[in-house]
Write a protein that holds these residues in place. Sequence first.
Motif, PDB file in Angstrom:
ATOM      1  N   THR A 222     -68.631   6.649  -3.271  1.00  0.00           N
ATOM      2  CA  THR A 222     -69.290   5.759  -2.531  1.00  0.00           C
ATOM      3  C   THR A 222     -70.509   6.358  -2.297  1.00  0.00           C
ATOM      4  OG1 THR A 222     -67.743   6.346  -0.501  1.00  0.00           O
ATOM      5  CG2 THR A 222     -69.402   5.110   0.152  1.00  0.00           C
ATOM      6  N   THR A 223     -71.417   7.391  -3.127  1.00  0.00           N
ATOM      7  CA  THR A 223     -72.808   6.924  -2.351  1.00  0.00           C
ATOM      8  C   THR A 223     -73.243   6.258  -3.948  1.00  0.00           C
ATOM      9  OG1 THR A 223     -73.016   9.450  -1.474  1.00  0.00           O
ATOM     10  CG2 THR A 223     -74.683   9.101  -2.486  1.00  0.00           C
ATOM     11  N   SER A 224     -72.268   6.851  -5.136  1.00  0.00           N
ATOM     12  CA  SER A 224     -72.993   6.438  -6.591  1.00  0.00           C
ATOM     13  C   SER A 224     -72.943   4.696  -5.861  1.00  0.00           C
ATOM     14  CB  SER A 224     -72.219   6.750  -7.018  1.00  0.00           C
ATOM     15  OG  SER A 224     -72.538   6.269  -8.869  1.00  0.00           O
ATOM     16  N   LEU A 225     -71.850   4.553  -5.270  1.00  0.00           N
ATOM     17  CA  LEU A 225     -72.026   3.128  -5.622  1.00  0.00           C
ATOM     18  C   LEU A 225     -72.920   1.766  -3.987  1.00  0.00           C
ATOM     19  CD1 LEU A 225     -67.957   2.047  -5.420  1.00  0.00           C
ATOM     20  CD2 LEU A 225     -69.764   1.624  -6.996  1.00  0.00           C
ATOM     21  N   LYS A 226     -73.144   2.911  -3.066  1.00  0.00           N
ATOM     22  CA  LYS A 226     -74.581   2.564  -2.798  1.00  0.00           C
ATOM     23  C   LYS A 226     -75.695   2.827  -3.640  1.00  0.00           C
ATOM     24  CE  LYS A 226     -72.110   4.571   2.133  1.00  0.00           C
ATOM     25  NZ  LYS A 226     -72.754   5.472   2.847  1.00  0.00           N
TER      26      LYS A 226
END
Length: 332
Positions: A222-226
């Motif tokens: 999720t952090t990567s996608l943000k």
Amino acid sequence: MKKTTILLFIVLPILLFSQQKRLIQKALETNDISEKIEIFSRVIEINPENLDALFYSGNTKQDKEDYIGAINDYTKIILTKPDADTYLNRGNARYSIGNLSGAMEDYQKSFDLDINLLSAKYSLGCLKYELEDYNGAFIDFSCIINNAQYRKPRRNQVEFLKKSITMRAFTHEALGNFYKAYKDYTLRIFYERFAPNANSYFNRGQLLLTLKLYDNAVKDFTTSLKLDSSNPYAYFYRGVSNILNSKPLSSIEDFNQAIKLDELDFDAYLGLAIAYNSLGNVEKAKLYFERAKSITEFKEEEEDVIEQFTQSYWHLRHYLAFKSTIVQLEKL
């Protein structure tokens, strides 16, 4: 007459040097690779020992993928006045033609001549990793990382330091040292705390997925996608984490996002089939399974359906869940 002769001996070398310098400058200013090589060749013809012309000629030939020609130019320099940069570049050229032992030798000599040339040590470690010499790769990447702990790396060295941390993490994974791999992925994230990198969180997420720490994996993806919402693999692996964590509805959203970014991702279609099958929606499960089959070179006449997906992520990493779904769908 004697004075004229002496004057020529003094002036002529100066004129020739000036001419070579102008030609080299002209070659560096043009964007035409063929013209560059032609001009450098003229300089070398005037003075076969012009090391700058030989070096630039070798670099340009590498750009043109004339690796043999580049190797010849670099070798002439090494035979005359060896230096770290030339060994590094010849190592890259040798690597490009498949001369891996020669490349390894050049990378080592490059680093021996200049221990601050981290790109040489990094290239050496990457080559050992490629050859599955994981212990050797670990030593090389650790050398770069450990040196940085004792002296602050230069600005142009920081990127190789961060890359070495990631590659050492990959090496730990290959050796089965998952906790050490996790520490290195986390170390890389620490170094980038003021400018987070999507790939660093993605890499750690993949490890957490492997370790079946699904909630933590989802957080990293999720952090990567943000940080980068254009990576279909992050959506796919977050979908895998969710479905293995008994959250099929969340996984469906992720697989659909992955397909939006890569409509030929048959693994994402297989993920949808597995997710819908777990929800009891056999109709949609069958639909997405058929779509996955249409993307691959599926042969209906073959009896063993499962073995036609041997290269899929699901077959390689989650065989039992994959097999269970396919067996059920094939009965319909």
